[in-house]
Design an enzyme around this catalytic site. Structure first.
Site, PDB file in Angstrom:
ATOM      1  N   ASP A  12       0.860  -1.174   0.000  1.00 36.15           N
ATOM      2  CA  ASP A  12       0.000   0.000   0.000  1.00 36.15           C
ATOM      3  C   ASP A  12       0.905   1.236   0.000  1.00 36.15           C
ATOM      4  OD1 ASP A  12      -3.219  -0.178   1.467  1.00 36.15           O
ATOM      5  OD2 ASP A  12      -2.402   1.526   0.345  1.00 36.15           O
ATOM      6  N   HIS A  39     -11.316  -2.752   3.004  1.00 41.48           N
ATOM      7  CA  HIS A  39     -11.145  -2.511   4.449  1.00 41.48           C
ATOM      8  C   HIS A  39     -11.789  -1.209   4.909  1.00 41.48           C
ATOM      9  CE1 HIS A  39      -8.208  -0.019   2.527  1.00 41.48           C
ATOM     10  NE2 HIS A  39      -8.024   0.613   3.674  1.00 41.48           N
ATOM     11  N   ASP A  40     -12.308  -0.428   3.961  1.00 40.81           N
ATOM     12  CA  ASP A  40     -12.975   0.845   4.322  1.00 40.81           C
ATOM     13  C   ASP A  40     -14.491   0.752   4.233  1.00 40.81           C
ATOM     14  OD1 ASP A  40     -10.575   2.942   2.548  1.00 40.81           O
ATOM     15  OD2 ASP A  40     -10.627   2.280   4.656  1.00 40.81           O
ATOM     16  N   GLU A  94      -6.433   4.361  -5.675  1.00 38.98           N
ATOM     17  CA  GLU A  94      -7.652   4.551  -4.902  1.00 38.98           C
ATOM     18  C   GLU A  94      -8.094   5.975  -5.200  1.00 38.98           C
ATOM     19  OE1 GLU A  94      -7.777   5.787  -0.959  1.00 38.98           O
ATOM     20  OE2 GLU A  94      -9.504   4.582  -0.424  1.00 38.98           O
ATOM     21  N   ASP A 126      -2.887   4.899  -2.228  1.00 41.50           N
ATOM     22  CA  ASP A 126      -3.880   5.364  -1.263  1.00 41.50           C
ATOM     23  C   ASP A 126      -4.272   6.835  -1.452  1.00 41.50           C
ATOM     24  OD1 ASP A 126      -5.121   4.862   1.520  1.00 41.50           O
ATOM     25  OD2 ASP A 126      -3.986   6.694   1.821  1.00 41.50           O
TER      26      ASP A 126
END
Ligand code: TEU
Ligand code: CA
Length: 560
Positions: free
Chosen positions: A98, A329-330, A257, A200
């Site tokens: 990430d 995961h969000d 993202e 990210d």
């Protein structure tokens, strides 16, 4: 389209803290991941994205990095990381880490030096400003985690900008020295053998400057940061530079993202010469969201989901490949968010799996999704870990919702839903740890766990393995990987149906989200030889173009 090594791959996201704990401290770790590489190989995935394991105070669960080139001892050592890279490669698995470079941690050495000397070299690595003459903060922008996006820099009269948590100071991408530090770090990891990065919150690295206030959108006098960032121009300068200095020379896979980009920007972001190989399609998750807060969000219906998917497929068809997800995961668990109550069975979970998985793009599976893991029901806010859930609960209460209503609202969308420990078996703590897990295991682990499903033919896990196998069949590649998505039966409510057009061999994917059987007619089938490749149902019949589907049945047909 020029073929790339990652086009026909299946990706899997690991949230290390909740995946597998090897040493009984209740926190998932790198040796735990290594111990499960054979499980992942057997599942059939090709690309692994691991959420951050760098040194971090975990204010935002590792998305607040204090040292980009060291592994946090909670997750293991750099030797463990090197072993993971080696063991993954040995199994033909591609590893992504990430890349969190919109911000770092306030415990990073750069920020500590900035506090010591705000007007020195490291002060310029951040956005530092004095208060306005009237004593107000430099701008009225609201952080994504709530409250003002400015906090005082140590005990100076400077203020620093943070789009997220106050322990996540934004890095100043306008500063070429900072950018050089980032590229050097990225290449250090790529030279170690990483196959790329998930990037990210990257849309936030370009701010609309100079800093100024925008109209408030809530009683707090602040304005939504997403809308502010929409005003920024020229992010391409940084992203092209990043691509050319790091991803391109390594032929890496990079997935951005990226939220809120305009359709006109899609080619820049993920086209043949795009900044990234791919970006995530978040449209299905975003469609129910409200600027007021989670309490005001609308649960999506299958018809909304279907139309949203087709809209994205249309947008991307001449540009490139979205990375397709139903959760991460969000977000909440996809089966709890997109499936109506009556459909939250194994059959419904397989239906949803087939519908998203066969779309054009790179399918990403989030850890536990392959089992049909579900949202956890919080009994009280005391159980909640996630900073954004705690903030959204406050927003709901401020909007006048009762404690009960606010808890229910945040339960539906909380990021903790997908951060509960992976359910390996029906033993203590679902086999995740021999200690006390950092976050409660979902009490349904005796019913939903990998050990049970690995030995059960009709399980969700078995169905995902079938989907992966089918999607990777050489003879179907033209349709399954490159084929254009062509929606059909669009007027049939809660029926999601689309062709994936190949060269002479087409795939037809049909799903019945209704709670009763469905009969649909497709003229084209009268002229085709139809072969059933996969279904989650008991029977399947078609006669002269008439198709009969069971409730919640998905079928994948080969049409020649
Ligand atoms: O998420 C980014 C994020 O929170 C988006 O929802 C945000 O609103 C977007 O950037 C708007 O443009 C990433 C991580 O996935 C998340 O876990 C972290 O909390 C966050 O960034 C901060 O690193
Ligand atoms: Ca551990």
């Amino acid at each position: 389209m020029e073929k790339k090594w990652w086009h026909n791959k299946i990706a899997y996201q690991i949230y290390p803290k909740s995946f597998c704990d090897s040493n009984g401290d209740g926190i998932g770790d790198l040796p735990g991941i290594i111990s499960k590489l054979d499980y992942l190989k057997d599942l059939g995935v090709d690309i692994l994205w691991i959420s951050p394991v760098y040194v971090s105070p975990l204010a935002d669960q590792g998305y607040d990095i204090a040292d980009y080139q060291q592994i946090d001892p909670r997750f293991g050592t750099m030797e463990d990381m090197d072993r993971l890279i080696k063991e993954a490669k040995a199994r033909g698995l591609h590893l992504l880490m990430d890349l969190v470079v919109n911000h770092c941690s306030d415990e990073h050495i750069w920020f500590k030096k900035a506090c010591e000397d705000p007007e020195g070299k490291y002060g310029a690595y951040f956005y530092l400003k004095k208060k306005s003459p009237d004593g107000s903060l430099p701008t009225n922008w609201r952080s994504y985690f709530g409250g003002p996006a400015w906090d005082r820099l140590g005990d100076t009269d400077w203020y620093y900008f943070h789009a997220f948590h106050k322990k996540q100071p934004d890095l100043n991408w306008e500063n070429p020295e900072l950018r050089e530090e980032i590229y050097k770090m990225m290449n250090w990891w790529l030279d170690k053998g990483l196959d790329g990065f998930r990037v990210d919150a990257i849309i936030n690295i370009k701010k609309p400057l100079p800093f100024r206030n925008y109209p408030a959108d809530r009683a707090d006098g602040l304005c939504d940061l997403g809308s502010v960032m929409d005003r920024a121009q020229g992010i391409g300068e940084f992203l092209r530079e990043m691509r050319d200095r790091t991803f391109a020379p390594h032929d890496s896979f990079s997935v951005g993202e990226v939220f809120n980009i305009k359709d006109s920007q899609l080619n820049d972001f993920m086209g043949p010469d795009g900044y990234f190989s791919s970006i995530f399609d978040f449209s299905q998750m975003e469609m129910g969201k409200s600027i007021k807060g989670w309490y005001d969000c609308k649960e999506p219906r299958p018809e909304d989901y279907k139309n949203c998917c087709f809209k994205s497929q249309k947008k991307a068809e001449r540009i490139g490949f979205f990375s397709n997800i139903i959760e991460n995961h969000d977000e909440p668990r996809g089966v709890s968010y997109y499936l109506p109550e009556y459909a939250r069975s194994e059959k419904g979970k397989k239906l949803l799996a087939a519908m998203y998985f066969m779309l054009r793009g790179i399918p990403f599976i989030y850890q536990g999704q392959e089992l049909g893991m579900e949202n956890i029901a919080f009994e009280s806010m005391k159980e909640v870990d996630d900073v954004s859930t705690i903030e959204e609960y406050r927003v709901a209460r401020e909007a006048g919702l009762s404690e009960e209503e606010s808890l229910r609202a945040v339960n539906l969308l909380s990021r903790d839903n997908t951060r509960t420990p992976f359910q390996w078996n029906d033993g203590p703590e679902a086999g995740f740890t021999t200690g006390k897990p950092w976050l409660r295991v979902n009490p349904n682990y005796r019913r939903i766990n990998a050990a049970d499903q690995e030995q059960r033919g009709g399980s969700v896990l078995s169905f995902y393995k079938e989907l992966i196998r089918l999607r990777k069949e050489e003879r179907l590649e033209e349709a399954a990987v490159y084929g254009k998505t062509e929606p059909v039966l669009t007027e049939e409510r809660d029926i999601m149906a689309y062709f994936r057009r190949g060269q002479g061999c087409d795939l037809l994917v049909i799903g019945n989200f209704r709670s009763e059987p469905a009969k649909v007619a497709l003229e084209e089938l009268k002229k085709r030889q139809v072969k059933l490749l996969l279904t989650n149902g008991e029977t399947f019949s078609h006669e002269g173009g008439q198709i009969t589907l069971e409730p919640l049945q998905a079928v994948i047909l080969e049409c020649v």
